[in-house]
Design a protein around this motif. Structure first.
Motif, PDB file in Angstrom:
ATOM      1  N   VAL A  57      46.095  32.336  45.757  1.00  0.00           N
ATOM      2  CA  VAL A  57      46.928  32.468  44.547  1.00  0.00           C
ATOM      3  C   VAL A  57      48.348  32.004  44.848  1.00  0.00           C
ATOM      4  O   VAL A  57      48.931  31.209  44.100  1.00  0.00           O
ATOM      5  CB  VAL A  57      46.914  33.922  44.019  1.00  0.00           C
ATOM      6  CG1 VAL A  57      48.003  34.139  42.970  1.00  0.00           C
ATOM      7  CG2 VAL A  57      45.544  34.273  43.457  1.00  0.00           C
ATOM      8  N   ARG A 110      49.938  31.727  36.225  1.00  0.00           N
ATOM      9  CA  ARG A 110      48.729  32.547  36.219  1.00  0.00           C
ATOM     10  C   ARG A 110      47.707  31.766  37.038  1.00  0.00           C
ATOM     11  O   ARG A 110      47.547  30.555  36.852  1.00  0.00           O
ATOM     12  CB  ARG A 110      48.197  32.740  34.810  1.00  0.00           C
ATOM     13  CG  ARG A 110      46.859  33.478  34.803  1.00  0.00           C
ATOM     14  CD  ARG A 110      46.292  33.632  33.443  1.00  0.00           C
ATOM     15  NE  ARG A 110      44.925  34.131  33.555  1.00  0.00           N
ATOM     16  CZ  ARG A 110      44.237  34.542  32.533  1.00  0.00           C
ATOM     17  NH1 ARG A 110      44.749  34.530  31.324  1.00  0.00           N
ATOM     18  NH2 ARG A 110      43.011  34.970  32.701  1.00  0.00           N
ATOM     19  N   ASP A 112      43.708  31.855  38.213  1.00  0.00           N
ATOM     20  CA  ASP A 112      42.364  32.423  38.117  1.00  0.00           C
ATOM     21  C   ASP A 112      41.500  31.839  39.220  1.00  0.00           C
ATOM     22  O   ASP A 112      41.499  30.622  39.450  1.00  0.00           O
ATOM     23  CB  ASP A 112      41.728  32.125  36.759  1.00  0.00           C
ATOM     24  CG  ASP A 112      42.362  32.933  35.641  1.00  0.00           C
ATOM     25  OD1 ASP A 112      42.886  34.030  35.924  1.00  0.00           O
ATOM     26  OD2 ASP A 112      42.322  32.472  34.493  1.00  0.00           O
ATOM     27  N   THR A 114      37.549  31.599  40.787  1.00  0.00           N
ATOM     28  CA  THR A 114      36.138  31.717  40.428  1.00  0.00           C
ATOM     29  C   THR A 114      35.262  31.389  41.618  1.00  0.00           C
ATOM     30  O   THR A 114      35.694  30.737  42.578  1.00  0.00           O
ATOM     31  CB  THR A 114      35.780  30.768  39.260  1.00  0.00           C
ATOM     32  OG1 THR A 114      36.059  29.424  39.647  1.00  0.00           O
ATOM     33  CG2 THR A 114      36.564  31.114  37.996  1.00  0.00           C
ATOM     34  N   LEU A 120      34.550  34.600  37.183  1.00  0.00           N
ATOM     35  CA  LEU A 120      35.891  35.017  37.562  1.00  0.00           C
ATOM     36  C   LEU A 120      35.805  36.091  38.635  1.00  0.00           C
ATOM     37  O   LEU A 120      35.156  37.126  38.435  1.00  0.00           O
ATOM     38  CB  LEU A 120      36.630  35.551  36.323  1.00  0.00           C
ATOM     39  CG  LEU A 120      38.102  35.871  36.482  1.00  0.00           C
ATOM     40  CD1 LEU A 120      38.915  34.622  36.813  1.00  0.00           C
ATOM     41  CD2 LEU A 120      38.623  36.526  35.209  1.00  0.00           C
ATOM     42  N   SER A 123      42.188  37.409  39.367  1.00  0.00           N
ATOM     43  CA  SER A 123      43.235  36.785  38.558  1.00  0.00           C
ATOM     44  C   SER A 123      44.571  37.274  39.101  1.00  0.00           C
ATOM     45  O   SER A 123      44.715  38.464  39.427  1.00  0.00           O
ATOM     46  CB  SER A 123      43.089  37.169  37.093  1.00  0.00           C
ATOM     47  OG  SER A 123      44.022  36.454  36.308  1.00  0.00           O
ATOM     48  N   ARG A 125      49.118  36.469  39.412  1.00  0.00           N
ATOM     49  CA  ARG A 125      50.317  35.891  38.813  1.00  0.00           C
ATOM     50  C   ARG A 125      51.360  35.758  39.913  1.00  0.00           C
ATOM     51  O   ARG A 125      51.552  36.681  40.710  1.00  0.00           O
ATOM     52  CB  ARG A 125      50.818  36.804  37.711  1.00  0.00           C
ATOM     53  CG  ARG A 125      51.981  36.252  36.950  1.00  0.00           C
ATOM     54  CD  ARG A 125      52.217  37.116  35.755  1.00  0.00           C
ATOM     55  NE  ARG A 125      53.653  37.313  35.594  1.00  0.00           N
ATOM     56  CZ  ARG A 125      54.225  37.485  34.422  1.00  0.00           C
ATOM     57  NH1 ARG A 125      53.501  37.523  33.334  1.00  0.00           N
ATOM     58  NH2 ARG A 125      55.509  37.650  34.330  1.00  0.00           N
TER      59      ARG A 125
END
Length: 132
Positions: A57, A110, A112, A114, A120, A123, A125
């Motif tokens: 992320v 954001r 996401d 998978t 998913l 998630s 941020r």
């Protein structure tokens, strides 16, 4: 590296990203896509590690923020949060970072994640400050 894969760019691919196996497949200020293998990034129970989720992320969002900042400025992460939704034991974890805000001094994404079946799994941020 295939034709559809790119490295993270000059001075932006860290030893950590290499160790995790992160590959960027699309990059712009508005959207960054990439992936990392589950193999080698698991916790002792054999499932994808939450730290690997956070790393993917942060990397995807940071690449977008660097693209937004441009060559004369830099981007640094200021806040990261992740919700883990599903475990994964094999294959690849795919990520898409989408810009929510691209300002003069900040960028927010954001991200996401998978599995190979497009379910998913997490998630997150990422908020970045643009310095410069």
């Amino acid at each position: 590296m295939s034709d559809s894969e790119t490295d993270l760019g000059p001075n932006s691919k860290s030893a950590f990203d290499t160790k995790v196996g992160i590959v960027i497949t699309e990059r712009s200020a508005e959207r960054v896509c990439g992936r990392a293998p589950v193999d080698g990034n698991t916790q002792p129970y054999g499932i994808w590690h939450g730290g690997a989720t956070a790393a993917l992320v942060e990397t995807l969002g940071s690449v977008g923020a660097v693209e937004h900042a441009g060559p004369a400025r830099r981007a640094v992460g200021t806040e990261l949060n992740v919700s883990h939704l599903r475990s994964v034991r094999s294959g690849w974890v795919h990520g898409v970072a989408t810009a929510l805000h691209l300002g003069a001094s900040s960028a927010i994404y954001r991200v996401d994640l998978t599995d190979d079946d497009r379910r998913l799994i997490a998630s997150g941020r990422l908020s970045c400050r643009i310095l410069g």
